[in-house]
Design a protein around this motif. Structure first.
Motif, short mmCIF file in Angstrom:
data_model
loop_
_atom_site.label_atom_id
_atom_site.label_comp_id
_atom_site.label_asym_id
_atom_site.label_seq_id
_atom_site.Cartn_x
_atom_site.Cartn_y
_atom_site.Cartn_z
N ARG A 117 1.07 -1.05 0.29
CA ARG A 117 0.50 -0.18 0.07
C ARG A 117 1.01 1.66 0.25
O ARG A 117 0.48 2.15 -1.09
N ALA A 118 1.94 1.04 0.88
CA ALA A 118 2.84 2.21 0.68
C ALA A 118 3.59 2.58 -0.52
O ALA A 118 3.57 3.82 -1.00
N THR A 119 3.53 1.46 -1.13
CA THR A 119 4.45 1.57 -2.15
C THR A 119 3.90 2.07 -3.62
O THR A 119 4.10 2.82 -4.18
N GLU B 204 1.18 4.07 -2.63
CA GLU B 204 0.78 5.61 -2.56
C GLU B 204 1.64 6.54 -3.15
O GLU B 204 1.28 7.43 -3.26
N ARG B 205 2.54 6.23 -2.92
CA ARG B 205 3.67 6.68 -3.23
C ARG B 205 4.13 6.74 -4.68
O ARG B 205 4.18 7.76 -5.14
N ARG B 206 3.92 6.06 -5.46
CA ARG B 206 4.06 6.11 -7.21
C ARG B 206 2.92 6.20 -7.28
O ARG B 206 2.84 7.55 -8.69
N ALA C 39 1.70 9.63 -5.71
CA ALA C 39 1.94 10.48 -5.31
C ALA C 39 3.16 11.44 -6.61
O ALA C 39 3.19 12.57 -7.17
N GLU C 40 3.75 10.29 -7.02
CA GLU C 40 4.91 10.42 -7.91
C GLU C 40 4.13 10.76 -9.16
O GLU C 40 4.22 11.98 -9.95
N GLU D 211 0.94 12.09 -9.57
CA GLU D 211 0.73 13.53 -9.41
C GLU D 211 1.59 14.48 -9.34
O GLU D 211 0.99 15.10 -10.55
#
Length: 231
Positions: free
Chosen positions: A212-214, A216-218, A220-221, A223
């Motif tokens: 999930r963190a991966t 969400e990080r992707r 964000a990148e 966006e």
């Protein structure tokens, strides 16, 4: 197969002398011993679909002598699903193939252990494991194998050795809040432990959280990249 009921309808020259096989005994157990024994039992229970698993129950191997008994910290009988039992009688269920002893202060006496070893030979186990958490590193794991009717100690190197009965590997690693515990692993180096249900659930939750963190990080990148291009 037992024929007790038909036998009772026959005549006999004397009345039977029933034998009592105790199902429990009051034996002091340290909290560490309880922790290590419980951990091993929970790990072995993951094989309950194909083996009967015991822990600290009396195991009897002489139908005429209740004194011939042991109470292993863990034992395994293959080929039968696990069920509830108060004691284990080999003439009814067969002899366990695997037995494990977590060495206590009482067992540490060489004479006591020699007597226990003779009993395990008589019981008929194929693999006997002794784990001594108080021994020096390198000497905490000992294993015996039944070879040509004899119970022979195995050469153990690096506190890792195969578990021949379960086709796995014994390893000594930190666990349960203790610096040394006896565990089973799927790999010889001990990297892939047989997990308890609690450990498996924790690992699954950690994997989901990492995924999930991966994600969400992707997101964000992406966006950020879209804003950069739009700007």
């Amino acid at each position: 197969m037992q024929h007790a009921a038909p036998a009772r309808r026959l005549r006999h020259v004397r009345a039977p002398s029933p034998l009592h096989f105790p199902e429990e005994a009051v034996v002091p157990e340290t909290k560490r011993h309880l922790d290590l024994r419980t951990l091993l039992y929970i790990v072995l229970k993951t094989f309950a679909d194909r083996a009967a698993i015991g822990s600290d129950q009396f195991v009897y191997w002489s139908a005429s002598d209740p004194s011939r008994c042991l109470s292993p910290d863990a034992f395994v009988r293959l080929g039968t699903p696990d069920t509830s039992f108060s004691s284990w009688k080999t003439w009814e269920r067969g002899a366990p193939e695997l037995a494990v002893e977590i060495v206590s202060e009482h067992d540490a006496d060489p004479r006591t252990w020699a007597d226990k070893l003779r009993k395990y030979h008589e019981l008929g186990v194929l693999e006997l494991v002794a784990f001594d958490p108080d021994a020096a590193p390198g000497g905490r794991l000992r294993v015996w194998d039944r070879i040509d009717g004899d119970l022979v100690e195995r050469v153990v190197e690096g506190e890792r050795s195969p578990c021949t009965v379960l086709e796995l590997h014994w390893v000594v690693v930190p666990a349960a809040g203790h610096p040394a515990a006896l565990r089973l692993a799927r790999s010889p180096d001990g990297a892939e432990l047989v997990l308890t249900p609690e450990e498996a659930e924790r690992r699954r939750a950690e994997a989901e959280q990492a995924a999930r963190a991966t994600a969400e990080r992707r997101i964000a990148e992406l966006e950020a990249e879209l804003r950069r291009r739009g700007g």
